[in-house]
Design a protein around this motif. Structure first.
Motif, PDB file in Angstrom:
ATOM      1  N   ASN A  64      -6.647  65.219 -32.764  1.00 46.51           N
ATOM      2  CA  ASN A  64      -6.114  64.961 -31.413  1.00 46.51           C
ATOM      3  C   ASN A  64      -7.188  65.022 -30.330  1.00 46.51           C
ATOM      4  O   ASN A  64      -6.882  64.869 -29.155  1.00 46.51           O
ATOM      5  CB  ASN A  64      -4.980  65.935 -31.047  1.00 46.51           C
ATOM      6  N   ALA A  65      -8.446  65.242 -30.728  1.00 44.87           N
ATOM      7  CA  ALA A  65      -9.526  65.313 -29.745  1.00 44.87           C
ATOM      8  C   ALA A  65      -9.869  63.919 -29.229  1.00 44.87           C
ATOM      9  O   ALA A  65      -9.952  62.960 -29.997  1.00 44.87           O
ATOM     10  CB  ALA A  65     -10.757  65.961 -30.360  1.00 44.87           C
ATOM     11  N   SER A  66     -10.066  63.795 -27.922  1.00 46.97           N
ATOM     12  CA  SER A  66     -10.511  62.547 -27.310  1.00 46.97           C
ATOM     13  C   SER A  66     -12.036  62.583 -27.185  1.00 46.97           C
ATOM     14  O   SER A  66     -12.593  63.467 -26.538  1.00 46.97           O
ATOM     15  CB  SER A  66      -9.879  62.369 -25.930  1.00 46.97           C
ATOM     16  N   ILE A  67     -12.725  61.629 -27.825  1.00 47.09           N
ATOM     17  CA  ILE A  67     -14.189  61.633 -27.809  1.00 47.09           C
ATOM     18  C   ILE A  67     -14.763  60.514 -26.940  1.00 47.09           C
ATOM     19  O   ILE A  67     -15.979  60.441 -26.758  1.00 47.09           O
ATOM     20  CB  ILE A  67     -14.753  61.526 -29.236  1.00 47.09           C
ATOM     21  N   TYR A  68     -13.896  59.647 -26.410  1.00 46.13           N
ATOM     22  CA  TYR A  68     -14.396  58.551 -25.560  1.00 46.13           C
ATOM     23  C   TYR A  68     -13.231  58.005 -24.759  1.00 46.13           C
ATOM     24  O   TYR A  68     -12.156  57.745 -25.300  1.00 46.13           O
ATOM     25  CB  TYR A  68     -14.989  57.447 -26.438  1.00 46.13           C
ATOM     26  N   ASN A  69     -13.431  57.851 -23.466  1.00 41.84           N
ATOM     27  CA  ASN A  69     -12.379  57.314 -22.608  1.00 41.84           C
ATOM     28  C   ASN A  69     -13.028  56.690 -21.377  1.00 41.84           C
ATOM     29  O   ASN A  69     -13.429  57.386 -20.453  1.00 41.84           O
ATOM     30  CB  ASN A  69     -11.402  58.424 -22.199  1.00 41.84           C
ATOM     31  N   GLN A  70     -13.162  55.370 -21.395  1.00 46.17           N
ATOM     32  CA  GLN A  70     -13.848  54.674 -20.313  1.00 46.17           C
ATOM     33  C   GLN A  70     -13.120  53.385 -19.943  1.00 46.17           C
ATOM     34  O   GLN A  70     -12.380  52.817 -20.750  1.00 46.17           O
ATOM     35  CB  GLN A  70     -15.294  54.331 -20.726  1.00 46.17           C
TER      36      GLN A  70
END
Length: 283
Positions: free
Chosen positions: A248-254
């Motif tokens: 559930n970890a978010s590693i990229y959000n752009q």
């Protein structure tokens, strides 16, 4: 003299044996799973229900269910077979959604969800979202050394079978979707189009002909002409891209917006810009 030559021969043989042993690659344990996947490394432990396993060249230990293993080829060469009872087809069809895949099943695997599509802040055609999903796959599959990317057809079939539609995705965690698809990484994106300026132009043509008699007197005047006009709608386009792990970890959000507006709503520029800067991209 004969003793001297014998000593040299022994030394040569010993050297060749040492070199051969040095060049021989270290033997590994090979696990063949029921889905056909092969895993190479070292089995570090076995219990009644699970195996402990480490990939070659890595240190992280994974847990594998014995029920997912077809056979093991041990480093010694011994082959160990596992038998699993198969349920009748009617019973299998009644199975609920399974979300119990162990992390080792997800290792270095990527799935791309169908993109969302917004037109002037309203939901747009789903086909644009599916096309953006396919475009992402086509681009990333050429720049993802070391990863396995699930093709969109398989991804969408698994989502459909488990009743995970775009409008229902908010009811699932990213971990749950990763478990359904059997992947470690999940790519989710949205294409946004907003109407920008509208340009228009027109052009005209006219011609006049005067008829005269022999005395140069005007007998008549004929005139005709035409006018053409057209307009073009321009669009402002942006893309949002997010990558999640099976924890559930978010590693990229752009997000990225196209520098110039266009007339066809193309999103390829912003999409490639984000993909080239995401952690899964390899040149």
């Amino acid at each position: 003299m004969r003793t001297f030559y014998s000593l040299i021969l022994v030394l040569v043989l010993f050297t060749n044996i040492s070199v051969a042993q040095t060049r021989t690659p270290a033997k590994v344990d090979v696990i063949i799973k029921t889905n056909g996947e092969e895993m190479k490394g070292k089995i570090t432990g076995i219990s009644d229900e699970n195996l402990k396993f480490i990939y070659s060249g890595e240190t992280l230990e994974y847990t594998i269910k014995k029920s997912d293993v077809l056979r093991i080829v041990h480093s010694s060469g011994r082959v160990e077979l596992f038998s699993h009872p198969v349920q009748p087809e009617p019973d299998r069809k009644k199975d609920d959604i399974t979300m119990t895949a162990s992390p080792v099943d997800h290792h270095n695997k990527i799935a791309i969800l169908p993109f969302g599509f917004l037109m002037d802040r309203q939901p747009g055609s789903e086909e644009v979202g599916y096309q953006a999903q396919q475009d992402t796959y086509s681009f990333l599959v050429q720049h993802s050394a070391g990863y396995t990317i699930l093709d969109p057809r398989t991804t969408n079939a698994l989502l459909s079978k488990n009743n995970i539609t775009r409008d229902k995705m908010r009811s699932f965690t990213m971990k749950e979707i990763c478990d359904v698809l059997g992947v470690e990484y999940l790519i989710d994106g949205t294409v946004i189009q907003n109407k920008g300026a509208q340009t228009s132009s027109s052009s005209g043509y006219s011609d006049i002909k005067v008829k005269r008699d022999d005395n140069e007197k005007v007998k008549g005047v004929n005139s005709y002409g035409s006018t053409n006009s057209y307009s073009q709608q321009r669009y402002e386009v942006s893309v949002s891209l997010a990558i999640y792990m099976d924890t559930n970890a978010s590693i990229y959000n752009q997000s990225h917006k196209a520098f110039l507006t266009n007339t066809d709503g193309s999103y390829s520029g912003p999409l490639e810009y984000l993909l080239k800067r995401c952690p899964l991209y390899r040149k």
